[in-house]
Design an enzyme around this catalytic site. Structure first.
Site, PDB file in Angstrom:
ATOM      1  CB  SER A 135      13.294  -2.987  15.417  1.00  0.00           C
ATOM      2  OG  SER A 135      12.190  -2.957  14.546  1.00  0.00           O
ATOM      3  N   GLY A 136      10.909  -1.194  17.046  1.00  0.00           N
ATOM      4  CA  GLY A 136       9.623  -1.267  17.728  1.00  0.00           C
ATOM      5  C   GLY A 136       9.567  -0.459  19.006  1.00  0.00           C
ATOM      6  CB  THR A 146       9.476   6.113  13.271  1.00  0.00           C
ATOM      7  OG1 THR A 146      10.508   5.264  12.766  1.00  0.00           O
ATOM      8  CG2 THR A 146       8.886   6.917  12.129  1.00  0.00           C
ATOM      9  CG  ASN A 159       7.865  -0.941  14.577  1.00  0.00           C
ATOM     10  OD1 ASN A 159       6.661  -0.687  14.583  1.00  0.00           O
ATOM     11  ND2 ASN A 159       8.783  -0.007  14.533  1.00  0.00           N
ATOM     12  CB  SER A 204      10.306  -1.818  11.431  1.00  0.00           C
ATOM     13  OG  SER A 204      11.697  -1.812  11.669  1.00  0.00           O
ATOM     14  CB  SER A 205      12.915   3.209  10.273  1.00  0.00           C
ATOM     15  OG  SER A 205      11.928   4.134  10.630  1.00  0.00           O
ATOM     16  N   GLY A 233      17.690   0.596  15.509  1.00  0.00           N
ATOM     17  CA  GLY A 233      18.104   0.212  16.845  1.00  0.00           C
ATOM     18  C   GLY A 233      18.975  -1.028  16.793  1.00  0.00           C
ATOM     19  CD  GLU A 293      17.589  -4.642  13.062  1.00  0.00           C
ATOM     20  OE1 GLU A 293      18.186  -5.425  12.297  1.00  0.00           O
ATOM     21  OE2 GLU A 293      16.672  -3.876  12.696  1.00  0.00           O
TER      22      GLU A 293
END
Length: 1079
Positions: free
Chosen positions: A107-108, A112, A157, A160-161, A387, A389
Site C-alpha cells: 500500500s502506497g 493505482t 497512502n 489507498s485502494s 499489496g 500488508e
C-alpha cells in the site's frame, strides 16, 4: 544511416538489473537509489518493470513521451512504464495474444497510479473515431467513480485502494477498444464502521459533505459538519493535497460520462447518506419482565430520517434492531437483542449496505462499458490489487489480502519461468532447470481443502455449539502445529512456548514476504459476515428503487434456510477464478516499491526498500533471469549496435544479420561458452561480456568521432577557404565597379561645373546687353516726352494762364470725392444696428457729408432690421424700449434685466392643474403671472402671493390655495413707487375713496419688478387711453395702510443673513429696507 538509441546509452546506474555486476542485495539497492536520485523511477528486470513512487509530479508522462515510446522496441529507450504498455498492446494487436498486466506492491507504492498510466497510454495510442473515443473516455472515467467509493486515506497512502480491481479491456482486430469488464475483490467493508487512528473512511463520504450543493444536502438530510457523524474519523478528516469538493464534481461528471442517469446518481447518494445516518443510531438497554435486557433506540430522529431516505416504515426497522427471528424447518423463534447485539446488527447492516452498493456500482459500470459486438475479442487485463500488508494489528482482512499476494507470487514465479523456458525452446537453446523457492507450500497451508486455514475456519463457523475465535485457534494449533511456516505459542511445537513476541491469542505465518502476526479476534465473525434475516427483510420492504436489488434474500417468498457462503470461501473461489484467467494470458509485470513511509519526495529509506525487494522476490527474479542467459537481443539491432568493432561488418554488412553477428563475435574473440545463437536472437550469458562489448564500442565510437571530427574540420576549412576565395572575387569585382563609378561621377561633376560657369558667363553677357538697350530706350522716351511737353506748353501757354487754377482745383476735388466714395464702399460696417464702427474722416471739408452719410446708413439698416421682426418679437422690443424709457439711468436694477427676456406667464397658469380654480375665476387673458411677496406693515415680513395682470385688472391670490385675495381694476391705480436701488420692492397706490382702497395700498416685492411695472404701465396706457401712469422713483416714499400712512425708506448695507434686500419695521410710521451694496 538511421540513428537508434538503447537503454545502454547515457545510462544512470544500470537500466536492467539483469546486467548488474556484481549482483548482490547491496548493489541492487544502491542501483535503485542512484536512479531514484536522478528521477529515474523505472528499472527493468528483463521484461519486468520496477516502479518507484516519486511522491511528486514528473515531466515524463507528457504526450510527447507517449509518442516517443510508441511502436518502439522494449529495450530501445530508457526504462519506462510506457515501454511495457506499448509492448503489451502491440503483442495483442499484431500477434493476437491476450495480455494481462499485473501490478503488485504494498500500500502506497503507486499501484493505482501505475494502472492509470497504462490505461491512459493504451487510450492514447489506439485508434480514433467518435465511437472509439466514447469507449476510451468511459473506460478512463470509470476510475474516478471506483476510487471515490473504494479508496480511502491510510497511514501509508492518501489514496489507498481498499478493494482489488481487475479490468479486462476488449479490443477488435484493429486494436481499437470495444469495451471492458471490471471485477472487484473483497472490499474492506469493515472500514465503513471503524477506521484505525490516522486514517479515513471511504472518500465518497467526505466528498459528498464537502462538494454537494446546499439543496442536495437538504434533500439528503445531511450537514456539512463531519463531527456530526459517528462513522467519520475526525483526526484525519482533511488531507493535504486532496480537494474533496473538487473531487466530488469530478465524480459526478465521471458518472455522467460512464452512463449513469441523474436519478441513478441521486439513488446512490441517498444510500451513502443512509449509511452516515445509520452510524448515528444509538441504543439503550431496557429491562423486561423475564430479566433479560432489550435494546431500544435512544434518539429516533436519525432513524426517522434514514427511513425517509430509504422509504422504510420506522417501526419495521426499529423492531429489526430489537428482535431476531430464527427459523428452523417449520418453526420460528423470536429473541430479543441486547445493546451489544443491536450495535453489531447496525454495523453489519451498514457494512452490507455499502459493500452491496459498491458491487452494484461495478455491475452498473460493466453494463455501460461492455462490448456490444458479439465477435471474438482480444483482451488486455489490468490487475490493480492490494499489496502485501504487515501492520501492528493484523486481522482477517490482512490474512485474506496476503493470501491473494501469495497466489500472485506463485503465478509470477511460474509464468516467469515458463516464459523463460518457452523462449529458450523457441530459439532452440538448451534449457537448464533453475532452482527457486516455490511458495506453493504456503498457499497449501492456507487453501488446502482438508487441513487449510480457510477450510478449518469455515468448518468452525459451520460447527454447532459454542464457536469462538479461541476455539478456532485451538483447532489451528492442533492441525497446523508441525507445519514449518506456521507458528503459535499454544501449538504442540515446543520451540515457540517461550517466544514472548508471539501472544497467546495470535498465530504467525511465514509468508514469502516475511513473517506476519495475525490476531484471531474477529476471524469467525468476519468470515461469517452474518446479516440478520429480519434486517434483510426490512430492507426488502423499502420503497427505494435499489434496495430489492441489493437485498434479494429479504424476499419472504424466497426464504432460503441454507447458511450463506462464508467470506473466506467466496474470496478463495474468486481468487481461484482470477488465477485461471491470468494463466490464459501473456503476463506483463509492474512491481511497485515505496521509497519511504513519510509519503515525501526525495527520500530513500534503504531498510524499507530492502524489505520490499525481499518480499517481492526481485533478487530471485534477477537470478532466475540470469540463470540461463543474462542478455538477449535480435540479430539486426545487435549487428547495428556493434558493427563498428569489426572491419568486415563496418560500415555495412552485405548478408544475413546472423552471419554478420557470428563474424563480429569471432573477430572480437568472445569465448564460445559466453554466447549462444538462437533462431532470431543472440544470447549472452554473462553481463561482463556485454559490458566488455560496450566498452570496446564506446572506445570505437570515440575513434569514429575523432575521424568524423577530422573529416568534418577538413571539409569545413576547405569550404571556408572556397567561400573566402569566391567572396574575394565578388568583392574585387564590386570594388572595381565602385571605383569606376566614382571616377565617372567625378568627371561628370567637373563637366557640369564647367558648363554652368560657361552658361553663366554667356547669360550675364546677354543680360548686360539687354540692360543697356533698355536704358537707351527709356532715355529716348524720356527725352521725347520732355520735348513734346515743351512744345505743347510753348503752343498752349496763352490758354492756361486765365482758367488753369480753377480747373485744376475742380479736377482735384472731383478726384478726392471719387476716391472717398470708392473707399467708403469697401469700409462700410456690418448690418447690425449695435455696430457703432464707421470709417475715419479723410478730409475736414467732408465732415458734414461724412456725418450725414453715417446717420443715413444707420437709419437704413435699422429699418432693414425692423423689417425682419414678427409681431410678437416687435411687442417684446417695444416693451424693452418702454422699460428703457422708464428705468434707464434711474433704477440700479435695470441693467441686469436688459438681457433677460420678458416671459410674462411664469406660472404656466393655463397648463398647471393646481391653478385650475384660479384660472376659471379670472375670465380675461392673463398678461403676466408671477409670485410676489406682499409686505406686512406689522413686521415688515413678506407673504407669498400670486400676482396676475389682465387687460383691465390686477389680481392677488393665495399661493397655496389659489383663492383670490384682491382684484383691483386698473383705473383705481394712481401711481407706482419704486426705489433707485437694486431691490425688487414697489408700491401700488390706489385712488382714495375707491372700493379697492379700503385696505390701503399694496407694498410688494418681486424678482421681476422691471417687467411687472413695464407691463402695468403699457397695459394702463393701452386700456385706459389715458396719459401714462405716474411712476415715482425715489428712495423714500409714503404708502397708505388702511387709515395710516407709512414711510418706506431704502438704505445701503447688506443684511446679516444673506445678499437679498430685507424689510424691517422701525416704528409705526417707518419701514426700513436694507439693500445690499452692489459688488
Amino acid at each position: 544511416m538511421e540513428v537508434k538509441t538503447s537503454l545502454l546509452d547515457n545510462m544512470i546506474g544500470v537500466g536492467d538489473m539483469v546486467l548488474l555486476e556484481p549482483l548482490n542485495e547491496d548493489s541492487f539497492i544502491e542501483n535503485l537509489r542512484k536512479r531514484f536520485d536522478h528521477n529515474e523511477i523505472y528499472t527493468y528486470i528483463g521484461s519486468v518493470v520496477i516502479s518507484m513512487n516519486p511522491y511528486r509530479s514528473l515531466s515524463i508522462f507528457t504526450p510527447e513521451k507517449v509518442e516517443e515510446y510508441r511502436n518502439r522496441n522494449f529495450y530501445e529507450l530508457s526504462p519506462h512504464i510506457y515501454a511495457l504498455a506499448d509492448e503489451a498492446y502491440r503483442s495483442l494487436r499484431d500477434q493476437d495474444k491476450d495480455q494481462c498486466i499485473l501490478i503488485t506492491g504494498e500500500s502506497g507504492a503507486g499501484k493505482t497510479e501505475a494502472s492509470k498510466l497504462v490505461m491512459s497510454y493504451v487510450a492514447a495510442v489506439c485508434g480514433r473515431g467518435q465511437e472509439v473515443n466514447k469507449v476510451k473516455e468511459q473506460l478512463l472515467q470509470s476510475n474516478p467513480v471506483l476510487e471515490a467509493f473504494g479508496n480511502a486515506k491510510t497511514v501509508r497512502n492518501d489514496n489507498s485502494s481498499r478493494f482489488g480491481k481487475y479490468m479486462d479491456i476488449e479490443f477488435d482486430f484493429k486494436g481499437d477498444p470495444l469495451g471492458g469488464v471490471i471485477s472487484n475483490y473483497l472490499l474492506e467493508k469493515s472500514r465503513v464502521c471503524k477506521q484505525p487512528r490516522g486514517e479515513r473512511n471511504f472518500h465518497i463520504f467526505y466528498q459528498l459533505l464537502s462538494g454537494a450543493s446546499g439543496d442536495t444536502l437538504t434533500k439528503l438530510k445531511l450537514d456539512r459538519d463531519f463531527s456530526k457523524y459517528n462513522y467519520l474519523s475526525l483526526d484525519s478528516a482533511t488531507v493535504n493535497g486532496l480537494d474533496d469538493a473538487a473531487s466530488f464534481r469530478t465524480v459526478r461528471n465521471a458518472m455522467q460520462i460512464v452512463g449513469f442517469m441523474e436519478d441513478e446518481v441521486q439513488l446512490v447518494l441517498e444510500l451513502v447518506a443512509a449509511v452516515l445516518k445509520l452510524g448515528n443510531i444509538e441504543f439503550k438497554p431496557e429491562s423486561r419482565v423475564n430479566g433479560f435486557d432489550e435494546s431500544r433506540v435512544k434518539d429516533k430522529n436519525d432513524l426517522k430520517e434514514m427511513c425517509e431516505l430509504l422509504g422504510i416504515e420506522q417501526s419495521v426497522l426499529e423492531r429489526a434492531f430489537s428482535y431476531r427471528t430464527v427459523e428452523a424447518k417449520m418453526e420460528k423463534v423470536s429473541t430479543t437483542l441486547n445493546v451489544a447485539q443491536a450495535y453489531y446488527a447496525r454495523d453489519a447492516l451498514a457494512k452490507n449496505l455499502y459493500s452491496r452498493l459498491f458491487s452494484w456500482l461495478v455491475t452498473r459500470i460493466n453494463e455501460s462499458i461492455k462490448a456490444q459486438a458479439k465477435t471474438r475479442h482480444k483482451v488486455m487485463g489490468v490487475l490493480d490489487i492490494y499489496g502485501f500488508e504487515i501492520f501492528e494489528d493484523n486481522s482477517f482482512e490482512q490474512f485474506i489480502i496476503n493470501y491473494c499476494n501469495e497466489k500472485l507470487q506463485q503465478i509470477f514465479i511460474e509464468l516467469t519461468l515458463r516464459e523463460e523456458q518457452e523462449e529458450y525452446v523457441r530459439e532452440g537453446i538448451e534449457w537448464t532447470n533453475i532452482e527457486y523457492f516455490n511458495n506453493a507450500i504456503i498457499c497449501d497451508l492456507i487453501e488446502n481443502n482438508q487441513n487449510g486455514i480457510l477450510a478449518m475456519l469455515d468448518e468452525e463457523c459451520l460447527r454447532p455449539g459454542t464457536v469462538t475465535d479461541d476455539t478456532f485457534l485451538d483447532k489451528l494449533n492442533t492441525i497446523c502445529a508441525e507445519h514449518q511456516h506456521f507458528e503459535s505459542r499454544l501449538s504442540k511445537n515446543s520451540k515457540f512456548l517461550t517466544d514472548h513476541s508471539l501472544p497467546h491469542s495470535c498465530f504467525r505465518i511465514q509468508h514469502y514476504a516475511g513473517k506476519v502476526l495475525y490476531r484471531v479476534e474477529g476471524f469467525v465473525d468476519k468470515n461469517n459476515d452474518l446479516l440478520y434475516r429480519d434486517l434483510s427483510q426490512a430492507m426488502y420492504k423499502a420503497t427505494h428503487s435499489l434496495m430489492r436489488q441489493l437485498f434479494p434474500e429479504g424476499n419472504p417468498a424466497k426464504v432460503n434456510l441454507k447458511r450463506p457462503l462464508t467470506a473466506g470461501f467466496q474470496f478463495k473461489a474468486s481468487v481461484g477464478g482470477l488465477m485461471r484467467n491470468l494463466q490464459t494470458k501473456n503476463p506483463n509485470y509492474i512491481r511497485c516499491i515505496k521509497p519511504n513511509d513519510k509519503k515525501a519526495a526525495h527520500i530513500f529509506t534503504d531498510s524499507l526498500v530492502c524489505h520490499q525487494v525481499r518480499y517481492l522476490g526481485l533478487m530471485e527474479n534477477v537470478r532466475v533471469r540470469r540463470a540461463g542467459y543474462a542478455f538477449r537481443q535480435p540479430y539486426e539491432p545487435c549487428l547495428e549496435r556493434y558493427k563498428m568493432l569489426c572491419k568486415q561488418t563496418w560500415p555495412h554488412w552485405r548478408g544475413p544479420a546472423r552471419d554478420g553477428v557470428e563474424v563480429l563475435l569471432t573477430d572480437c574473440s568472445v569465448p564460445a561458452e559466453e554466447f549462444a545463437y538462437g533462431r532470431s536472437k543472440i544470447f549472452i550469458r554473462n553481463p561482463r561480456t556485454l559490458f566488455t562489448l560496450e566498452e570496446r564500442r564506446r572506445a570505437c565510437l570515440e575513434d569514429l568521432a575523432t575521424l568524423i571530427q577530422k573529416i568534418y574540420r577538413g571539409w569545413k576549412c576547405r569550404t571556408h577557404f572556397l567561400l573566402l576565395k569566391k567572396s574575394q572575387v565578388v568583392v574585387a569585382a564590386w570594388y572595381r565597379r565602385y571605383a569606376q563609378q566614382k571616377k565617372y561621377e567625378k568627371i561628370k561633376s567637373a563637366t557640369l561645373v564647367m558648363q554652368s560657369f560657361t552658361r553663366g558667363w554667356k547669360a550675364r553677357k546677354i543680360l548686360r546687353q539687354l540692360k543697356y538697350e533698355k536704358r537707351c530706350k527709356e532715355a529716348v522716351t524720356t527725352i521725347a516726352a520732355y520735348w513734346h511737353g515743351t512744345q505743347v506748353r510753348r503752343e498752349y501757354r496763352k490758354f492756361f494762364r486765365a482758367n488753369a487754377g480753377k480747373k485744376i482745383y475742380c479736377f482735384i476735388i472731383q478726384r478726392i470725392m471719387q476716391k472717398y466714395f470708392l473707399g467708403l464702399k469697401t469700409t462700410v460696417p456690418s448690418m447690425s444696428p449695435i455696430d457703432n464702427t464707421w470709417s475715419a474722416q479723410p478730409y475736414s471739408f467732408l465732415e458734414g457729408a461724412h456725418t450725414e452719410l453715417r446717420r443715413i446708413f444707420h437709419l437704413w439698416r435699422c429699418k432693414k432690421h425692423r423689417g425682419q421682426f414678427t409681431e410678437e418679437k416687435k411687442a417684446v422690443y417695444e416693451e424693452k424700449l418702454e422699460a428703457s424709457e422708464i428705468f434707464k439711468n434711474k433704477k440700479a436694477l435695470y441693467p441686469s434685466s436688459v438681457s433677460q427676456p420678458f416671459k410674462g406667464d411664469y406660472l404656466e397658469i393655463h397648463k398647471n392643474p393646481k391653478y385650475q380654480k384660479l384660472n376659471s375665476a379670472v375670465e380675461e387673458k392673463v398678461l403676466l403671472a408671477d409670485v410676489v411677496n406682499k409686505i406686512n406693515r406689522a413686521n415688515g415680513k413678506g407673504s407669498p402671493r400670486l400676482f396676475l395682470l389682465t387687460k383691465n385688472n390686477f389680481v392677488l391670490a393665495d399661493q397655496k390655495t389659489g383663492q383670490v385675495k384682491a382684484s383691483v381694476p386698473l383705473p383705481d391705480l394712481t401711481s407706482v413707487s419704486v426705489s433707485t436701488q437694486s431691490d425688487g420692492f414697489f408700491a401700488l397706490k390706489l385712488k382714495e375713496g375707491s372700493a379697492s382702497a379700503a385696505k390701503g395700498d399694496f407694498l410688494l416685492n418681486s424678482e421681476h419688478l422691471i417687467e411687472i411695472i413695464t407691463k402695468l404701465h403699457r397695459t394702463w396706457t393701452t386700456a385706459a387711453d389715458k396719459d401714462q401712469i405716474n411712476i415715482d422713483i425715489s428712495d423714500e416714499f409714503l404708502v397708505q395702510f388702511k387709515q395710516d400712512k407709512v414711510c418706506v425708506k431704502f438704505i445701503q448695507g447688506g443684511p446679516k443673513n444673506g445678499t437679498s434686500a430685507a424689510c424691517k419695521r422701525k416704528n409705526n410710521r417707518l419701514l426700513e429696507v436694507s439693500v445690499p451694496s452692489s459688488p
